[in-house]
Design an enzyme around this catalytic site. Structure first.
Site, PDB file in Angstrom:
ATOM      1  N   LYS A  89     -13.878  -7.114   4.724  1.00 35.00           N
ATOM      2  CA  LYS A  89     -14.375  -5.777   4.736  1.00 35.00           C
ATOM      3  C   LYS A  89     -15.803  -5.891   4.413  1.00 35.00           C
ATOM      4  O   LYS A  89     -16.738  -4.903   5.038  1.00 35.00           O
ATOM      5  CB  LYS A  89     -13.690  -4.840   3.403  1.00 35.00           C
ATOM      6  CG  LYS A  89     -13.811  -5.290   2.307  1.00 35.00           C
ATOM      7  CD  LYS A  89     -12.605  -4.459   1.223  1.00 35.00           C
ATOM      8  CE  LYS A  89     -12.400  -5.051  -0.057  1.00 35.00           C
ATOM      9  NZ  LYS A  89     -13.681  -5.393  -0.718  1.00 35.00           N
ATOM     10  N   ASP A 111     -10.340  -2.121  11.818  1.00 36.29           N
ATOM     11  CA  ASP A 111      -9.161  -2.057  11.231  1.00 36.29           C
ATOM     12  C   ASP A 111      -9.537  -1.596   9.439  1.00 36.29           C
ATOM     13  O   ASP A 111     -10.502  -2.151   9.068  1.00 36.29           O
ATOM     14  CB  ASP A 111      -8.287  -3.320  11.299  1.00 36.29           C
ATOM     15  CG  ASP A 111      -6.830  -3.091  10.711  1.00 36.29           C
ATOM     16  OD1 ASP A 111      -6.113  -4.013  10.184  1.00 36.29           O
ATOM     17  OD2 ASP A 111      -6.304  -1.771  10.452  1.00 36.29           O
ATOM     18  N   ASN A 112      -8.666  -1.223   8.990  1.00 38.49           N
ATOM     19  CA  ASN A 112      -8.756  -1.048   7.194  1.00 38.49           C
ATOM     20  C   ASN A 112      -9.693  -0.365   6.895  1.00 38.49           C
ATOM     21  O   ASN A 112     -10.300  -0.555   5.783  1.00 38.49           O
ATOM     22  CB  ASN A 112      -8.762  -2.548   6.817  1.00 38.49           C
ATOM     23  CG  ASN A 112      -7.700  -3.390   7.309  1.00 38.49           C
ATOM     24  OD1 ASN A 112      -7.771  -4.515   7.844  1.00 38.49           O
ATOM     25  ND2 ASN A 112      -6.577  -3.056   7.034  1.00 38.49           N
ATOM     26  N   ASP A 153     -11.530  -7.068  11.910  1.00 37.07           N
ATOM     27  CA  ASP A 153     -10.279  -7.455  11.062  1.00 37.07           C
ATOM     28  C   ASP A 153     -10.315  -8.513   9.963  1.00 37.07           C
ATOM     29  O   ASP A 153      -9.481  -9.033   9.841  1.00 37.07           O
ATOM     30  CB  ASP A 153      -9.155  -7.427  12.060  1.00 37.07           C
ATOM     31  CG  ASP A 153      -7.895  -7.142  11.214  1.00 37.07           C
ATOM     32  OD1 ASP A 153      -6.716  -7.798  11.897  1.00 37.07           O
ATOM     33  OD2 ASP A 153      -7.799  -6.264  10.277  1.00 37.07           O
ATOM     34  N   GLU A 162      -0.304  -1.563   7.347  1.00 38.91           N
ATOM     35  CA  GLU A 162       0.830  -2.103   8.162  1.00 38.91           C
ATOM     36  C   GLU A 162       2.092  -2.120   7.344  1.00 38.91           C
ATOM     37  O   GLU A 162       1.914  -2.417   6.141  1.00 38.91           O
ATOM     38  CB  GLU A 162       0.479  -3.527   8.556  1.00 38.91           C
ATOM     39  CG  GLU A 162      -0.228  -4.329   7.484  1.00 38.91           C
ATOM     40  CD  GLU A 162      -1.637  -4.288   7.708  1.00 38.91           C
ATOM     41  OE1 GLU A 162      -2.138  -3.285   8.148  1.00 38.91           O
ATOM     42  OE2 GLU A 162      -2.613  -5.261   7.332  1.00 38.91           O
TER      43      GLU A 162
HETATM   44  O1  7JD Z   1      -8.465  -8.962   4.291  1.00 42.83           O
HETATM   45  C1  7JD Z   1      -8.058  -8.339   5.251  1.00 42.83           C
HETATM   46  N1  7JD Z   1      -8.442  -8.526   6.265  1.00 42.83           N
HETATM   47  C2  7JD Z   1      -8.016  -7.840   7.429  1.00 42.83           C
HETATM   48  N2  7JD Z   1      -6.805  -7.176   7.325  1.00 42.83           N
HETATM   49  C3  7JD Z   1      -6.588  -6.690   6.197  1.00 42.83           C
HETATM   50  C4  7JD Z   1      -5.588  -5.763   6.271  1.00 42.83           C
HETATM   51  O2  7JD Z   1      -5.005  -5.304   7.215  1.00 42.83           O
HETATM   52  C5  7JD Z   1      -4.823  -5.448   4.999  1.00 42.83           C
HETATM   53  C6  7JD Z   1      -5.521  -6.061   3.669  1.00 42.83           C
HETATM   54  C7  7JD Z   1      -4.737  -5.618   2.507  1.00 42.83           C
HETATM   55  C8  7JD Z   1      -4.520  -4.294   2.377  1.00 42.83           C
HETATM   56  C9  7JD Z   1      -3.819  -4.100   0.796  1.00 42.83           C
HETATM   57  C10 7JD Z   1      -3.424  -4.759   0.108  1.00 42.83           C
HETATM   58  F1  7JD Z   1      -2.956  -4.561  -1.110  1.00 42.83           F
HETATM   59  C11 7JD Z   1      -3.839  -6.186   0.367  1.00 42.83           C
HETATM   60  C12 7JD Z   1      -4.400  -6.505   1.378  1.00 42.83           C
HETATM   61  C13 7JD Z   1      -6.347  -7.079   3.671  1.00 42.83           C
HETATM   62  C14 7JD Z   1      -6.924  -7.309   5.141  1.00 42.83           C
HETATM   63 MG    MG Z   2      -6.357  -5.577   9.091  1.00 45.37          MG
END
Ligand code: 7JD
Ligand code: MG
Length: 214
Positions: free
Chosen positions: A144, A169-170, A141, A199
Site C-alpha cells: 500500500k 486493490d485494497n 496490488d 477477499e
Molecule cells: O499486502 C497486500 N498486498 C496486496 N494485496 C493485499 C490484500 O488483498 C489484502 C491484504 C490484507 C488485508 C487484511 C489483512 F488483515 C491482512 C492482509 C494485504 C495485501
Molecule cells: Mg490485494
C-alpha cells in the site's frame, strides 16, 4: 521445516486443478483460500470486477504490481488475446517461485513476463528492458505504501498515456489513503470507486479505477 502458505496453495493447484485450464486454477485457489486457509489473492468477488475492466479495456500491454501466487496473473492472462502481454512484478523471490509454477500450470506463460525485484528499481527500466511504450492498464496490488510513489514514477517515466487506466486493490482494507487522495484530487485523473469486500470475507474493501487524462 514445514511448507509455506504459497507452497500449500501451489500443492492444491497441482493436485486439484486441470493442467492448462486457467479457470480451473483460479477456482481451485479460491476454494482453497475460502475453505482451507485465507490468502491475499484479489479473490472471486473483486476478481469479477477486475475481469470486467480487463474485458472493457482489452489491454495490449498491461502491468501488474504484486504477483504473490499468480492468482490475478492467471485470471487476467486468461482473458488477454494471444499477442497481448502482461508484465507482473514481484519483490519476494519465494512468492515469484510459486507464481511461476502456478502460471505454468494454468498454461498462460506465453502471455506473461514475471519480473523479480523492487518496483521502484524496475519501473524506470521498463522501456529499455521490455520495449514498453506505455501501459494500457496497470493493476496495483503490491504494498500500500508503494501505490503513490510508483504511480508518480510511472508518470515521470512516461509509462502512462492519455487514457491509461490504473486499477488499485485494497484501497479500503488495508487502505491506501495517500494514493486515494492523490488520484481523486488530481485534475490529471478521473477516478471511480468499485465497492466490494476483502477477499473471502465480509469486511468492506474495494477497487479504485483511475483514468489518466495526460
Ligand atoms: O499486502 C497486500 N498486498 C496486496 N494485496 C493485499 C490484500 O488483498 C489484502 C491484504 C490484507 C488485508 C487484511 C489483512 F488483515 C491482512 C492482509 C494485504 C495485501
Ligand atoms: Mg490485494
Amino acid at each position: 521445516t514445514g511448507s509455506t502458505r504459497p507452497e500449500r496453495i501451489l500443492a492444491a493447484v497441482q493436485r486439484k486443478a486441470t493442467k492448462g485450464d486457467a479457470r480451473s486454477v483460479v477456482n481451485t485457489i479460491d476454494q482453497y483460500c475460502r475453505y482451507q486457509e485465507w490468502a491475499m489473492n484479489v479473490g472471486d468477488e473483486k476478481g469479477a470486477i477486475l475481469d470486467s475492466i480487463v474485458c472493457e479495456v482489452k489491454p495490449s500491454v498491461m502491468l501488474e504490481l504484486g504477483t504473490y501466487c499468480g492468482y490475478s496473473t492467471v485470471r487476467i492472462a486468461s482473458m488477454l488475446p494471444p499477442n497481448a502481454r502482461l508484465l507482473t512484478l514481484e519483490f519476494n523471490p519465494a512468492y515469484a517461485a510459486v507464481a511461476r509454477q502456478v502460471i505454468a500450470w494454468a498454461g498462460v506463460e506465453d502471455k506473461v513476463v514475471l519480473i523479480e525485484g523492487p518496483s521502484g528499481d524496475w519501473i524506470p527500466k521498463m522501456k529499455e528492458e521490455f520495449g514498453v511504450t506505455s501501459f494500457d492498464l496497470v493493476f496495483l496490488d503490491h504494498w500500500k505504501d508503494r501505490y503513490l510513489p510508483d504511480t508518480k514514477l510511472m508518470e515521470e517515466c512516461g509509462l502512462l498515456r492519455t487514457g491509461s487506466i490504473l486499477l488499485a486493490d485494497n484501497v479500503i482494507c488495508p487502505g491506501t489513503p495517500e494514493y486515494l487522495e492523490y488520484v481523486r484530487g488530481s485534475p490529471r485523473y478521473e477516478s471511480k470507486y468499485f465497492r466490494s469486500h476483502l477477499e473471502y470475507t465480509r469486511v468492506e474493501d474495494g477497487l479504485e479505477k483511475s483514468v489518466f487524462l495526460g
